[in-house]
Design an enzyme around this catalytic site. Structure first.
Site, mmCIF file in Angstrom:
data_model
loop_
_atom_site.group_PDB
_atom_site.id
_atom_site.type_symbol
_atom_site.label_atom_id
_atom_site.label_comp_id
_atom_site.label_asym_id
_atom_site.label_seq_id
_atom_site.Cartn_x
_atom_site.Cartn_y
_atom_site.Cartn_z
ATOM 1 N N ASP A 38 6.250 9.851 25.920
ATOM 2 C CA ASP A 38 7.252 9.114 26.700
ATOM 3 C C ASP A 38 8.239 8.538 25.689
ATOM 4 O OD1 ASP A 38 8.562 7.299 28.676
ATOM 5 O OD2 ASP A 38 6.854 7.856 29.916
ATOM 6 N N ASP A 64 12.019 11.611 23.011
ATOM 7 C CA ASP A 64 13.083 11.572 24.028
ATOM 8 C C ASP A 64 13.345 13.027 24.439
ATOM 9 O OD1 ASP A 64 15.476 11.564 25.416
ATOM 10 O OD2 ASP A 64 16.484 10.174 24.043
ATOM 11 N N TYR A 157 20.938 13.357 40.950
ATOM 12 C CA TYR A 157 19.483 13.582 40.929
ATOM 13 C C TYR A 157 19.130 14.796 41.791
ATOM 14 C CZ TYR A 157 14.487 12.353 41.583
ATOM 15 O OH TYR A 157 13.102 12.360 41.623
ATOM 16 N N LYS A 161 17.383 18.229 40.419
ATOM 17 C CA LYS A 161 16.070 18.671 40.908
ATOM 18 C C LYS A 161 16.175 20.036 41.598
ATOM 19 C CE LYS A 161 13.512 15.194 39.494
ATOM 20 N NZ LYS A 161 12.507 15.374 38.439
ATOM 21 N N THR A 192 5.318 4.202 42.323
ATOM 22 C CA THR A 192 5.406 4.205 40.865
ATOM 23 C C THR A 192 6.522 3.227 40.459
ATOM 24 O OG1 THR A 192 7.136 5.883 40.693
ATOM 25 C CG2 THR A 192 4.855 6.690 40.853
HETATM 26 P P1 NAD Z 1 8.184 6.773 36.388
HETATM 27 O O1 NAD Z 1 9.453 6.049 36.198
HETATM 28 O O2 NAD Z 1 6.915 6.026 36.586
HETATM 29 O O3 NAD Z 1 7.918 7.800 35.191
HETATM 30 C C1 NAD Z 1 8.944 8.541 34.602
HETATM 31 C C2 NAD Z 1 8.800 8.408 33.099
HETATM 32 O O4 NAD Z 1 9.794 9.226 32.480
HETATM 33 C C3 NAD Z 1 9.008 6.973 32.597
HETATM 34 O O5 NAD Z 1 7.839 6.506 31.947
HETATM 35 C C4 NAD Z 1 10.187 7.079 31.655
HETATM 36 O O6 NAD Z 1 10.088 6.270 30.503
HETATM 37 C C5 NAD Z 1 10.160 8.570 31.282
HETATM 38 N N1 NAD Z 1 11.465 9.031 30.801
HETATM 39 C C6 NAD Z 1 12.677 8.780 31.343
HETATM 40 N N2 NAD Z 1 13.643 9.321 30.560
HETATM 41 C C7 NAD Z 1 13.017 9.908 29.511
HETATM 42 C C8 NAD Z 1 13.471 10.601 28.374
HETATM 43 N N3 NAD Z 1 14.786 10.791 28.130
HETATM 44 N N4 NAD Z 1 12.568 11.071 27.501
HETATM 45 C C9 NAD Z 1 11.234 10.872 27.705
HETATM 46 N N5 NAD Z 1 10.742 10.221 28.773
HETATM 47 C C10 NAD Z 1 11.632 9.732 29.663
HETATM 48 O O7 NAD Z 1 8.458 7.785 37.595
HETATM 49 P P2 NAD Z 1 7.494 8.689 38.465
HETATM 50 O O8 NAD Z 1 7.673 8.236 39.846
HETATM 51 O O9 NAD Z 1 6.162 8.802 37.860
HETATM 52 O O10 NAD Z 1 8.271 10.075 38.336
HETATM 53 C C11 NAD Z 1 7.730 11.198 37.680
HETATM 54 C C12 NAD Z 1 8.511 12.438 38.083
HETATM 55 O O11 NAD Z 1 8.361 12.660 39.492
HETATM 56 C C13 NAD Z 1 10.011 12.323 37.814
HETATM 57 O O12 NAD Z 1 10.492 13.557 37.332
HETATM 58 C C14 NAD Z 1 10.572 12.027 39.185
HETATM 59 O O13 NAD Z 1 11.904 12.455 39.317
HETATM 60 C C15 NAD Z 1 9.629 12.793 40.082
HETATM 61 N N6 NAD Z 1 9.603 12.267 41.447
HETATM 62 C C16 NAD Z 1 9.122 11.019 41.706
HETATM 63 C C17 NAD Z 1 9.121 10.556 43.009
HETATM 64 C C18 NAD Z 1 8.607 9.193 43.391
HETATM 65 O O14 NAD Z 1 8.689 8.843 44.569
HETATM 66 N N7 NAD Z 1 8.068 8.388 42.478
HETATM 67 C C19 NAD Z 1 9.615 11.359 44.047
HETATM 68 C C20 NAD Z 1 10.104 12.615 43.742
HETATM 69 C C21 NAD Z 1 10.091 13.062 42.439
#
Ligand code: NAD
Length: 266
Positions: A38, A64, A157, A161, A192
């Site tokens: 992360d 990153d 976004y 996606k 989350t």
């Molecule tokens: P989250 O925010 O808990 O986790 C995402 C992580 O990505 C974070 O820890 C953040 O630090 C990391 N991140 C962001 N930019 C980064 C970078 N440049 N380099 C490295 N790490 C980076 O979110 P989540 O809900 O666990 O989401 C996980 C995935 O699921 C994402 O791709 C999100 O788009 C997708 N998603 C989530 C949901 C939801 O409802 N939570 C719905 C649809 C899709």
């Protein structure tokens, strides 16, 4: 069910919280050796501690996903610590620029696409050679319900996606016969930090509590989420783990919705 992946190796991005962290937990439970990554060192170290696994089974290295140099350093770490790579779960992502199209700047588009589409591309550029080399591999990219059901207040976004779905489908054609299977998982409204932040913003705007914001969001913005609650990271990680497993040996180029029905079409 025995998932048949004991002893496999995995890299999980975006793993200091949310879906990524829970997926690392689930893969460790299946006997997989996991590198979590992360953005920032301290939260990542803490996330690794919370996973409570032996240090040779659960390793961590910050990177990153938008930076090629940073990903090269991660690749070096994965090569030296795991030896090879069987499984990649690309979960890192951001909600990105929000607002109607005329409210979002060019920079907002660039920033969102850079993390949510170009980031996964760069992760794949670095790790595809290792994933191809073993004759068995699994790639799961996190997409979203937004990929096929765009919401007009977060189009960067949604576009990123949708790009992930196209990317995964294309990759699934190229590498399947080498034993490398590629699929996507598309969650909706999972509990989350990402949706906590969205709901806190909504609560502020409406002058209500976070729980009231969640309930009005479900009623007004996600009417087809029939279970009328946020999903849990565990419910997403279960599907990701299946797709990473030997049991998913005939699943390739698919998009699995984990959305309680949010996408209204069949
Ligand atoms: P989250 O925010 O808990 O986790 C995402 C992580 O990505 C974070 O820890 C953040 O630090 C990391 N991140 C962001 N930019 C980064 C970078 N440049 N380099 C490295 N790490 C980076 O979110 P989540 O809900 O666990 O989401 C996980 C995935 O699921 C994402 O791709 C999100 O788009 C997708 N998603 C989530 C949901 C939801 O409802 N939570 C719905 C649809 C899709």
């Amino acid at each position: 069910m025995d998932f048949g992946i004991t002893g496999r190796t995995a890299l999980v991005t975006g793993a200091d919280s949310g879906i990524g962290w829970q997926t690392a937990r689930s893969l460790l439970d299946e006997g997989v050796r996991v590198v979590i990554t992360d953005l920032e060192e301290e939260p990542l170290r803490a996330a690794a501690l919370r996973l409570d696994a032996p240090s040779d089974k659960c390793l961590w290295f910050p990177a990153d996903i938008t930076s090629v140099e940073s990903l090269k350093a991660l690749r070096h770490f994965v090569e030296t610590s795991l030896g090879g790579l069987d499984i990649l779960v690309q979960s890192a992502g951001i909600t990105g620029a929000q607002g109607l199209f005329h409210e979002i700047s060019d920079q907002g588009w660039v920033d969102t696409i850079t993390v949510d589409l170009l980031g996964p591309v760069r992760v794949l550029q670095q790790f595809l050679p290792a994933l191809r080399s073993g004759g068995w591999g699994r790639i799961v990219l996190l997409a979203s319900e937004d990929a096929v059901q765009p919401y007009d207040d977060e189009l960067p976004y949604c576009a990123a996606k949708a790009g992930i779905l196209a990317l995964a489908k294309g990759l699934s054609r190229t590498y399947a016969r080498e034993g490398l299977l590629v699929n996507t998982v598309s969650p909706a409204f999972i509990h989350t930090p990402m949706t906590d932040a969205m709901m806190d913003k909504r609560a502020d705007q409406l002058g209500v509590s976070r729980q009231d914001a969640i309930e009005s969001f479900l009623d007004e913005e996600r009417p087809y989420m029939e279970l009328k609650r946020r999903g849990t990271p565990e419910e997403v990680a279960a599907v990701i783990t299946f797709l990473c497993s030997e049991r998913a040996s005939f699943v390739n180029g698919s998009n699995y919705r984990v959305d309680s029905g949010s996408v209204a079409t069949i």
